[in-house]
Design a protein around this motif. Structure first.
Motif, PDB file in Angstrom:
ATOM      1  N   ILE A 367      41.975  48.064  44.240  1.00  0.00           N
ATOM      2  CA  ILE A 367      40.686  48.740  44.040  1.00  0.00           C
ATOM      3  C   ILE A 367      40.025  48.340  42.728  1.00  0.00           C
ATOM      4  N   GLY A 368      40.703  47.533  41.920  1.00  0.00           N
ATOM      5  CA  GLY A 368      40.238  47.239  40.572  1.00  0.00           C
ATOM      6  C   GLY A 368      38.919  46.519  40.485  1.00  0.00           C
ATOM      7  N   ASN A 369      38.521  45.812  41.561  1.00  0.00           N
ATOM      8  CA  ASN A 369      37.248  45.078  41.528  1.00  0.00           C
ATOM      9  C   ASN A 369      36.340  45.489  42.677  1.00  0.00           C
ATOM     10  N   ASN A 370      36.560  46.702  43.186  1.00  0.00           N
ATOM     11  CA  ASN A 370      35.804  47.220  44.333  1.00  0.00           C
ATOM     12  C   ASN A 370      34.835  48.286  43.849  1.00  0.00           C
ATOM     13  N   ALA A 371      33.546  47.964  43.835  1.00  0.00           N
ATOM     14  CA  ALA A 371      32.522  48.896  43.345  1.00  0.00           C
ATOM     15  C   ALA A 371      32.450  50.151  44.204  1.00  0.00           C
ATOM     16  N   ALA A 372      32.783  50.039  45.495  1.00  0.00           N
ATOM     17  CA  ALA A 372      32.732  51.205  46.376  1.00  0.00           C
ATOM     18  C   ALA A 372      33.822  52.223  46.038  1.00  0.00           C
ATOM     19  N   ARG A 373      34.858  51.805  45.332  1.00  0.00           N
ATOM     20  CA  ARG A 373      35.976  52.708  45.005  1.00  0.00           C
ATOM     21  C   ARG A 373      36.145  52.870  43.506  1.00  0.00           C
ATOM     22  N   ASN A 539      31.993  42.911  28.099  1.00  0.00           N
ATOM     23  CA  ASN A 539      31.160  41.924  28.832  1.00  0.00           C
ATOM     24  C   ASN A 539      31.722  41.569  30.209  1.00  0.00           C
ATOM     25  N   ARG A 540      32.298  42.532  30.863  1.00  0.00           N
ATOM     26  CA  ARG A 540      32.811  42.263  32.203  1.00  0.00           C
ATOM     27  C   ARG A 540      31.664  42.128  33.200  1.00  0.00           C
ATOM     28  N   LYS A 541      31.826  41.239  34.173  1.00  0.00           N
ATOM     29  CA  LYS A 541      30.834  41.087  35.236  1.00  0.00           C
ATOM     30  C   LYS A 541      30.878  42.301  36.160  1.00  0.00           C
ATOM     31  N   ASP A 542      29.776  42.543  36.846  1.00  0.00           N
ATOM     32  CA  ASP A 542      29.733  43.675  37.772  1.00  0.00           C
ATOM     33  C   ASP A 542      30.768  43.495  38.870  1.00  0.00           C
ATOM     34  N   MET A 543      31.257  44.632  39.397  1.00  0.00           N
ATOM     35  CA  MET A 543      32.310  44.618  40.399  1.00  0.00           C
ATOM     36  C   MET A 543      31.745  44.193  41.757  1.00  0.00           C
ATOM     37  N   GLU A 544      32.607  43.708  42.612  1.00  0.00           N
ATOM     38  CA  GLU A 544      32.199  43.280  43.948  1.00  0.00           C
ATOM     39  C   GLU A 544      31.880  44.491  44.825  1.00  0.00           C
ATOM     40  N   CYS A 545      30.960  44.305  45.762  1.00  0.00           N
ATOM     41  CA  CYS A 545      30.601  45.380  46.684  1.00  0.00           C
ATOM     42  C   CYS A 545      30.869  44.898  48.112  1.00  0.00           C
ATOM     43  N   PRO A 546      31.994  45.334  48.712  1.00  0.00           N
ATOM     44  CA  PRO A 546      32.342  44.859  50.052  1.00  0.00           C
ATOM     45  C   PRO A 546      31.551  45.561  51.157  1.00  0.00           C
ATOM     46  N   GLU A 547      30.757  46.568  50.799  1.00  0.00           N
ATOM     47  CA  GLU A 547      29.989  47.311  51.794  1.00  0.00           C
ATOM     48  C   GLU A 547      28.501  46.973  51.680  1.00  0.00           C
TER      49      GLU A 547
END
Length: 599
Positions: A367-373, A539-547
């Protein structure tokens, strides 16, 4: 070579340990009493008054004779032993062959073995005596000589068959004899033992008393409190000292005990156990015959019993404590040995770290790179922190109270200084904490797919380590003063403000102003903020959105939602470091206060 550092001069080695007019009192609340008037009928008064624990008692114990101190419960037997050994202050005079003893000299010349002797449970019998020899015998003695002395005590007290047995696996009699062997290492001339046979069966009791009698025949003064001895056990002693309500009822030979009672009209039935009869007499508090016995012994001149007082015994103690550096090495080595053999210290804690790491990592898998969670990912931070907190506090608070009793006994016997013990404790605790912190953080970090960047993981690990160390010190500080039941209560109560004002469960801006200052003393707040900075900042990039749509796909938007103050990782690390340093120093002063309370 004078291993023990004692030289005796005089016509012979016979000597007397005497005490005169020992009085000890304490202030207690008086018994409640009712008033006669109607208005005061149910009123109760409890005014403080002075109660005598020991009332002007005197006596003398001779070398070569085994003396039993007997009396009903609460008669002052144990208090007398503590006073005579210097561990409790009282009025009166204590002498060794006519030479007054007090303070540190009294405590160095007289050994006191308590009823419940705390030993290091994860050492063998041989290791226990070797470490004790290192601390108690003069630093000028060779290491080989100290080992020989330790082995001699094993043989003298019949511990050969169990010399490789861990202390925790010893029988009751073996445990008692080992405690006696430790005291014998410093070759004391006077040994005072508080109920050394309590909890033992008849065979073990006979063994322990036989060894005490052998020690007495070797020229020592052996005195012990014994509870309700049988007639056979009582006959093994040479002398008796009978105490009742803080007064002496009899002192002298066992064979003269019953005839002395008969002289004042207290006849012992032929079929009666003399020890039981003596206790019955001691319980007849207001009997005129008993009062006469008390008065007779108060009027008796103790010096008259000490005809060998003129033969001065000169004790020149050459014992000097080993260097602080050697103390530290020995204490660290012993602590490592004990910790390695304690299953709760390494094996269980390591197993818990792996189990919790796998469990949490699986529950929050990937879940570490999942914007939905992202909300679940933030909850994951709290789980990690609370797991570290509970395991660190729990292990320290449970293990240390068991260990501290043995430490207190050795410290008050002047075996070593406080600081080397404190430092050895820190040295041993740090690697264990590092091991378990590394296991749990590595597992959860990888399984939850947090950003695979070395600097982020390093900060995550460091924050967890500092937080765990603060929790560890908190547990040790609680373990200094409280029993396990109280520790569980205090730790639970302490968890509430630490968690409540951390920002995990309620945002900081929603906390009432009057409670705002508490947010600055919650060390969990700084660890939580640090996690947010490490995993969502830098400066982390935005998280991925699988939905199709993720409301918090922008990390800046999520951080604004949390309404956290401006994130500053350096300040969080600094705050945690200050907490860790303060708690570490605080643990030292807790140890110092605990030792002061025991003196």
């Amino acid at each position: 070579m004078d291993v023990y550092g004692l030289s005796l001069t005089g016509e012979d080695n016979e000597f007397v340990f005497s005490f005169e007019n020992i009085s000890f009192r304490t202030r207690v609340a008086s018994e409640s009493k009712k008033f006669e008037s109607c208005e005061q009928q149910n009123a109760l008064v409890a005014e403080p008054y002075t109660k005598f624990i020991l009332n002007n008692v005197s006596g003398a114990f001779r070398s070569g004779r085994l003396t039993a101190i007997i009396g009903p419960s609460g008669s002052g037997k144990s208090s007398l032993l503590k006073i005579l050994s210097g561990f409790r202050k009282a009025e009166g005079i204590i002498k060794l062959n006519g030479q007054p003893l007090d303070g540190s000299r009294l405590r160095s010349e007289v050994s006191h073995t308590e009823q419940e002797v705390a030993l290091w449970m994860n050492l063998t019998v041989t290791e226990t005596l070797r470490y004790a020899a290192e601390f108690q015998l003069p630093c000028t003695s060779f290491k080989s000589a100290k080992r020989i002395i330790a082995l001699d005590q094993i043989r003298a007290l019949g511990l050969e068959k169990c010399h490789t047995t861990l202390v925790r696996d010893l029988s009751g009699g073996e445990y008692k004899r080992l405690a006696m062997a430790i005291d014998l290492l410093s070759n004391p001339k006077v040994m005072l033992l508080d109920e050394p046979t309590s909890g033992l069966d008849t065979i073990a009791t006979i063994q322990v008393i036989s060894h005490m009698k052998t020690l007495a025949r070797d020229g020592r003064i052996m005195v012990c409190v014994i509870h309700q001895p049988s007639s056979g056990i009582l006959k093994m002693f040479d002398d008796a000292y009978l105490v009742a309500r803080g007064n002496c009822l009899y002192r002298g030979s066992i064979s003269e005990l019953i005839p002395r009672f008969a002289m004042v009209g207290l006849e012992c039935p032929l079929s009666h156990n003399p020890a039981d009869f003596a206790l019955e007499v001691a319980s007849m508090e207001d009997d005129e015959r008993v009062l006469k016995l008390i008065q007779d012994y108060q009027n008796m001149n103790v010096v008259g019993m000490n005809e060998c007082n003129q033969k001065h015994l000169v004790l020149q103690s050459n014992r000097s404590r080993i260097s602080l550096w050697k103390q530290l090495l020995l204490l660290t080595n012993r602590s490592i040995t004990c910790t390695a053999r304690d299953p709760t210290q390494i094996k269980v804690k390591t197993a818990i770290s792996i189990f919790v790491g796998l469990l949490v990592g699986t529950a929050y898998y990937n879940i570490g790179n999942n914007a939905a969670r992202i909300l679940s990912n933030t909850t994951f931070f709290q789980i990690v922190l609370h797991t570290i907190m509970f395991t660190s506090i729990g292990s320290a608070a449970v293990v240390f109270p068991l260990e501290s009793a043995a430490f207190i006994r050795e410290y008050r016997n002047n075996a070593y200084a406080l600081f080397p013990y404190y430092l050895s404790k820190i040295i041993v605790e740090v690697p264990i904490l590092i091991l378990n912190t590394t296991l749990i953080t590595a597992l959860v970090y990888v399984l939850t797919s947090q950003p695979m960047e070395l600097h982020r993981f390093a900060y995550f690990w460091l924050l967890s380590l500092l937080f765990g160390w603060i929790s560890q010190m908190w547990g040790l500080m609680l373990g200094c003063f409280f029993k396990l039941q109280m520790i569980a209560f205090l730790a639970g109560v302490g968890f509430v403000p630490v968690m409540l004002f951390s920002g995990c469960f309620i945002t900081l801006d929603q906390i009432p102003k009057i409670l705002k200052p508490l947010t600055y003393v919650s060390f969990e707040r700084y660890a939580y903020e640090g996690f947010l900075h490490v995993l969502y900042g830098l400066n982390r990039k935005d998280m991925e959105c699988p939905e199709i749509f993720c409301y918090y796909s922008k990390l800046s938007k999520y951080l604004k939602f949390l309404q956290m103050p401006v994130l500053d990782l350096e300040l969080d690390l600094l705050a945690l470091s200050l907490f860790a340093s303060t708690m570490t120093v605080g643990f030292y002063f807790c140890l110092k206060r605990r030792t002061a309370q025991q003196n």
